[in-house]
Design an enzyme around this catalytic site. Sequence first.
Site, short mmCIF file in Angstrom:
data_model
loop_
_atom_site.label_atom_id
_atom_site.label_comp_id
_atom_site.label_asym_id
_atom_site.label_seq_id
_atom_site.Cartn_x
_atom_site.Cartn_y
_atom_site.Cartn_z
CE LYS A 167 -3.97 2.06 2.32
NZ LYS A 167 -4.69 1.84 3.67
CB SER A 215 -8.15 3.64 2.65
OG SER A 215 -7.29 2.73 3.54
CB SER A 223 -8.24 0.76 5.56
OG SER A 223 -9.07 2.00 5.64
#
Lengths: 495, 435
Positions: free
Chosen positions: B28, B103, B127
């Site tokens: 990420k 996210s 997330s």
Amino acid sequence: MTAQAAQEREHAVVIGLEVHVQLETDTKIFCGCSTDLEDAESNTHTCPVCLGLPGALPVLNEAAVEAAVRVGKAIDASIPEQTRFHRKNYYYPDLPKNFQISQYDAPICQDGELEFTVEGERRSVGIERAHLEEDPGSLTHQGGNIDTADYTLVNYNRAGVPLMEVVTEPDFRDATEVRAFLAKLEEVLEYLGIFDATRDGSLRIDANLSLVDVEEVDEDGTIDDDVLAEANRTEVKNISSHKGAEKALAYEAQRQKNAVKRGREVEQETRHWDESRGITVSMRSKEEEKDYRYFREADLPPLEVSHWKEELSIPELPDARRERFGEEYGLNEEAASKLTTTKQVADFYEDLAATFDPDLVATWVADELLGELNYRDMAITDVEGRLDEIERLVELVATEEITAKNARETVLRGMLDDGDDPDAIVDREGLGKTQRDELQGAVEEAIEENPDAVSDYHDGEGGAINFLVGQVMQKTGGSADPGDVNELLRAELEE
Amino acid sequence: MSYNAYITKEPIDGADDGPLAGRTVAVKDNISTDGVRTTAGSAMLEDYVPPYDATVVERLKAAGATIPGKTNMDEFGMGTTTETSNFGPTENPAAEGHVPGGSSGGSAAAVAAGEADLALGSDTGGSVRCPAAFCGVVGIKPTYGLVSRYGLIAYANSLEQIGPIAPTVEDAAELLEVIAGQDPNDATTRDATDEISGRTPDDDIRAYTFADAADGDVDGLEIGIPTELLAGADEDVVETFWDGIDELESKGASYHEVDLPSVEHAVEAYYVIAMSEASSNLARFDGVRYGRSGGYDGNWNETFARAREEGFGEEVKRRILLGTYALSAGYHDKYYKKAQDARAWVKQDFDSALEDADVLASPTMPVPPMERGESLDDPLKMYLADANTTPVNLANLPAISVPAGETDDGLPVGLQLVGPAFGERTIIRAGSALA
């Protein structure tokens, strides 16, 4: 009494301090960067943590907490069961994260006090709290101040140096007290081995000063909190020494009194101490109450410190040591006081007093050594590596190998001015006892061998002494000091 | 087709050998990679190249993994759809036309599309679990303190953990083994190897074993089902959830319903705390060292404001403003302090529910993946979608999301299993019975 004087007497000065002290630790408070910043190039003592890079996390340097606990012991403060950190949020270009990790509801020290002497009187000032925080970086404004500069350079070397903020009660009644307090605070911190007064920016002082009606001061000198809260006060910033504090606050007290005298109200504002002009300057009163939005720093778990106060030891503090020096070595108050101002001097004294006569050592350390150092604007720290040479000098005096006069005027000064070691000076200058004995022999010989010249001398003939000096110089191969020879001859002839 | 799963595709090679040798692990883009730009999905960090590796990245490299690139995400982790990214939305490979969740949407999409074998996400309020559920893969949110956050660009630092996303529970557990463990650079990590059975002292490294727990054995497992977490969920989702529970039951597990009265306030408490922390964590992005700096007239304060106005997206600005407000004098007690009290209550509720159950089960998300653009205009709707995931972050507990099946419309549904603190092996074992 004039009307003005009466008006001045109606007000008592009230001062409280926030003293920022840099704690001497090897590394910064939340990372492993070195705190040895002397002569360091800008932004070289940095890492992701003290630069506040995204993702970096603080890790508490327990040595900083230990230093703070030692201070707590020295000022007789209470240490909480648990200490924890908060974020103090504000935007400023020297603050890498735009928040400062500080302490809020569980400071490392609370409710302490510090005793000191001012003009022969013992005073005690309350320490409300002392907490740990990180120093911001430093700014250099090019071509103006922060508002007008063309550009500003940021150096993050200082960011993360451990700071302790000592907050006093508003217990000071004049600037002289402030100076004496700060000197004492420095002395104690230095004894604890956690403070270096010579480091630039190691001591920074903000002071709150207000005037209150003298009638409001109770007999024991205290003033009601409500009265204090009502008095308009100024916060004086940018003070960096105890001498500066005395000057700044004496100025500010007078300025406020003058304002009142002229019937004006003292404005609640922040003022900047301008050291070079010797005045305080208004920083414009943007006095909307600052909101730092304190909240817990979740990256640092609370630290259990309840047992630390017991476990950590502190050295004998200056007051106690002073008293003991009087009792143990029979020193008078002045000598004991001089010898205990810094721990290093006191330690050095005790080292020597164990071997040599304590009285003689006291004279040599307190008067001769400190006197000569002081004259040269030096401190004991400047001759740290040469204490064994100074010890040798004291030994030469104690064993009567050289005279006190020579030791002081020739040897000590030569050591400090030229960096020579004492034995070399003694040899070079022919001050040693054995050399004196040889010289004495030559003097006696010359007198014995030249009775005519001796009687000429006694008849008051000026040239006779010069002849005798010449004779002695001949006997010693010219190595003797003619002045010394002259002195010895006269002494011998006058017997 | 491109799913826009990556913001930056720049491979980082790991060691030649190790447990992850030969496998790709997408990372990420809020996890710092030395020399490879790390944007957190924000224009503010468009050009930011970290000079250091996050601890988890160091561990991936040492384990032999190859990092194919940095994955797309909601800006600074603030979103449930990966649509607030400055680098465009990510497509859901498992349900085209729908959001991949957020996210960590890029990480889940990369795994679902086979663009990476495994991925790392970060989970502040769901997330990791949300995009895992929406993309039909597995995601684990570890116990707070199990995995180092050093190098993770903070959104809400008291809540978040880095966690694995993988096609199967066993794969996720293998990745968790690599990244878990105490880190001297993160004071909030804890060594819990003693508490977690299967500890193997490997030289002086106290390592965890998780993968061997993925044996699918749920015989005798007691599942608690919080009724509150079913109440607000879509009918379709609830049906698929019960299919998952039926399957666990058929393998020897049993369940009972439990009450978690506090979770009613969890979303509110979560957002107050997360936004408050965010307002402080994101303060450093002021245009001096990040974002577009200089060129503005006015004093430094105005310059900061301009740089922040330009560099942050709408959702980030909304959360910073609300967080600043919640911490302000006069409102601090009303919002921030109250939220902390609620957090303590949620923790207590979960702890007591877990006294009578090995795990707590619920749908991961109360809704199936939204259509793209659907929720963007309605932040409140988006926040409410986090009802089942945020309480777990408030309680610092571990949770796993495993695929439970699909709705009648063919949309993936995730089933969430929550365990006690450092109960990773328990949720891995239970989850492995389904995936």
